[in-house]
Design an enzyme around this catalytic site. Structure first.
Site, short mmCIF file in Angstrom:
data_model
loop_
_atom_site.label_atom_id
_atom_site.label_comp_id
_atom_site.label_asym_id
_atom_site.label_seq_id
_atom_site.Cartn_x
_atom_site.Cartn_y
_atom_site.Cartn_z
N CYS A 1 13.69 4.90 -3.52
CA CYS A 1 12.97 4.70 -4.78
C CYS A 1 13.85 4.95 -5.99
O CYS A 1 13.36 5.26 -7.08
CB CYS A 1 11.72 5.57 -4.83
SG CYS A 1 10.57 5.23 -3.48
N GLY B 1 0.79 -1.22 0.00
CA GLY B 1 0.00 0.00 0.00
C GLY B 1 0.82 1.27 0.00
O GLY B 1 1.65 1.48 -0.89
#
Length: 242
Positions: free
Chosen positions: A196, A178
């Site tokens: 990321c 999520g």
């Protein structure tokens, strides 16, 4: 209320129970969380369990998504977990609200891109309720805030900080994993990874408290629930995780 440009309808089109809403006390082990999500998603797919949003905090750790580059792990100061979610390296720890979202897209919309957009809209609407403008970036997953108070990029780009990450997995059109929203984590813990996979000097990481908003986790949770219901539909009574 949602901004007009954020209205994404992921309401269920088939009858069923309201989404169960759970808040885990304390710190939740990452392996235990993954095991629980795997089992719950399978039960939802079989029609044996209701949809669920599960809010947790983890002890300090790094996770590697399916696109993680080993070179982006700069300092494994915390335990590193390989995980089946999409994305690259990210950090979880105290002061960060992780929301694990287990929804049946068969009764909503079986569209992965639209689901990710709906999660972004949920985060952006939550931030807007606290007078923070969160923004999408086409080539960067997650939600970002402009930081004109920080040094610009080499090309004169305005600095931006990531305040929320998204990483999902879908099996039989049931979602799990999520979002994570930085409320008041130790931001220095992000320095052990390239978050990321984004290494540009003018792109960093921030939190609500870092932006000057001294909110509690409970206050953030209440807003998350209100904005979730606008996009995904009603949630049921709170339940403890046994």
């Amino acid at each position: 209320m949602l901004r007009d440009d954020l209205i994404i309808n992921f309401l269920p089109h088939a009858p069923g129970a309201a989404v169960e809403w759970r808040v885990a006390p304390g710190l939740t082990s990452y392996p235990a969380a993954v095991a629980f999500m795997e089992a719950r998603a399978a039960a939802i797919a079989r029609g044996e369990a209701d949809e669920l949003v599960w809010l947790v905090e983890h002890p300090p750790l790094y996770t590697a998504g399916t696109s993680a580059n080993a070179a982006d792990l700069k300092d494994a100061r915390f335990e590193v977990f390989q995980t089946g979610r999409g994305g690259q390296y990210t950090y979880h720890g105290p002061g960060q609200r992780v929301a694990y979202v287990m929804l049946d897209l068969n009764r909503r919309r079986p569209d992965v891109r639209a689901f990710v957009s709906a999660l972004e809209a949920w985060i952006i609407s939550t931030l807007a309720a606290m007078n923070i403008r969160g923004e999408r970036r086409e080539n960067r997953v997650g939600v970002w805030v402009m930081r004109p108070d920080k040094a610009r990029g080499l090309g004169g780009e305005i600095a931006e900080d990531k305040i929320a990450a998204i990483g999902i997995r879908i099996r039989k059109w049931v979602t799990f994993h999520g979002i994570s929203l930085n409320v008041e984590p130790d931001l220095s813990h992000f320095s052990g990874i390239v978050p990321c996979g984004i290494a540009e000097a003018h792109l960093g990481v921030t939190s609500l408290v870092d932006l000057g908003l001294p909110v509690t986790m409970a206050e953030v949770d209440a807003i998350l629930r209100d904005t979730f219901e606008l996009i995904f539909g009603p949630s049921g009574a709170d339940a403890s995780l046994l």
